[in-house]
Design a protein around this motif. Structure first.
Motif: not given
Length: 292
Positions: A172-186, A208-210, A236-242, A262-265
């Motif tokens: 999952l990738v996204g834009h870097k922001t000043r106040r970016m917190k660690p992404f908690r998946f899921p 989708d299975v995951l 362009e998106t302000q969210g994340v992209t797989l 990161h999804f190693p599987q």
């Protein structure tokens, strides 16, 4: 000792270009029967059939493809002779005809073909399309290789070889922001919009299975079946992209995007699909050998 009749070679080249005796005869301004006799004479001289009839069309055999490459080279040499005598010398070249599935990463294609880029003696011809369209061209000897993110089944009729070139896990990738917190998946996907590959993608299926296993239904901002567009959407998106990191390699390197998870599987695979041929393209053989 056999000698080539260059008029025969010119007629053969016209038939291969036009795809039928009728059109070639019209182009050459000779009768279709006369043209058929000339083609038969060339085939007898070479000892190989150059065309086979499929669905009322003339399709090059493997020997025909080889003959066409040499015919192109021979007539090109004639042009080079004229250029040389007029102080415009050029060098003979080899050709590699590549088909790339439309949704394949452009960055991956560039990485694979980079050893040939800039080589004056090699000309690359690149086509894009669906896997089905490209396999038809491969079978008809108008392509040397098809680049795909899925292998194809080999059978007695086609004899495809699927060469695994690379495997890359996705992120999952996204834009870097000043106040970016660690992404908690899921958990963060409950509130963060996501751009996904289309349902036909193998990495989308695995994702989708995951998500089914986590019990979370993500907020889907867009579904994209083209990796080039997926790259643009990620920017362009302000969210994340797989996406496989190779698709957004430049953006990750310059900091426009950052990896959020990161999804190693989950892996994207890259294949070079080639047919069984008596006369393989030597440039392609060189390229595949470097990948081993």
């Amino acid at each position: 000792m056999s000698f080539l009749n260059y008029h025969h070679l010119r007629y053969f080249r016209a038939i291969a270009t036009e795809g039928s005796l009728t059109k070639a005869a019209q182009h050459l301004k000779i009768s279709q029967s006369a043209l058929s006799v000339q083609l038969r004479s060339l085939e007898e001289n070479l000892g190989q059939p150059l065309f086979e009839r499929k669905h009322k069309a003339l399709v090059l055999t493997e020997s025909g493809r080889i003959a066409l490459e040499y015919a192109d080279s021979i007539f090109r040499s004639g042009e080079e002779l004229a250029d040389l005598l007029q102080n415009r010398a050029s060098r003979s070249r080899s050709f590699l005809r590549v088909g790339a599935v439309a949704n394949l990463s452009r960055n991956f294609q560039l990485t694979f073909l980079r050893p040939l880029i800039g080589r004056e003696e090699v000309e690359l011809i690149i086509h894009s399309g669906t896997l089905r369209e490209l396999l038809v061209q491969l079978q008809n000897h108008t392509l040397d290789v098809v680049l795909s993110n899925t292998p194809v089944r080999r059978d007695a009729e086609t004899g495809w070889h699927s060469h695994l070139l690379d495997q890359q896990s996705v992120s999952l990738v996204g834009h870097k922001t000043r106040r970016m917190k660690p992404f908690r998946f899921p958990d963060d996907l409950k509130t963060t919009p996501i751009v996904l590959p289309s349902l036909e993608s193998s990495i989308r299926t695995a994702f989708d299975v995951l998500m089914d296993q986590t019990g979370i239904r993500p907020i889907i901002a867009a579904e994209v079946d083209d990796m080039a567009m997926l790259r643009l959407m990620a920017r362009e998106t302000q969210g994340v992209t797989l996406v496989p990191p190779v698709v957004v390699k430049d953006e990750l390197e310059n900091g426009t995007l950052v990896e959020r998870h990161h999804f190693p599987q989950i892996k994207e695979t890259f294949y070079a699909i080639t047919p069984s041929r008596r006369f393989p393209n030597m440039i392609l053989r060189e390229l595949l050998t470097k990948k081993k």
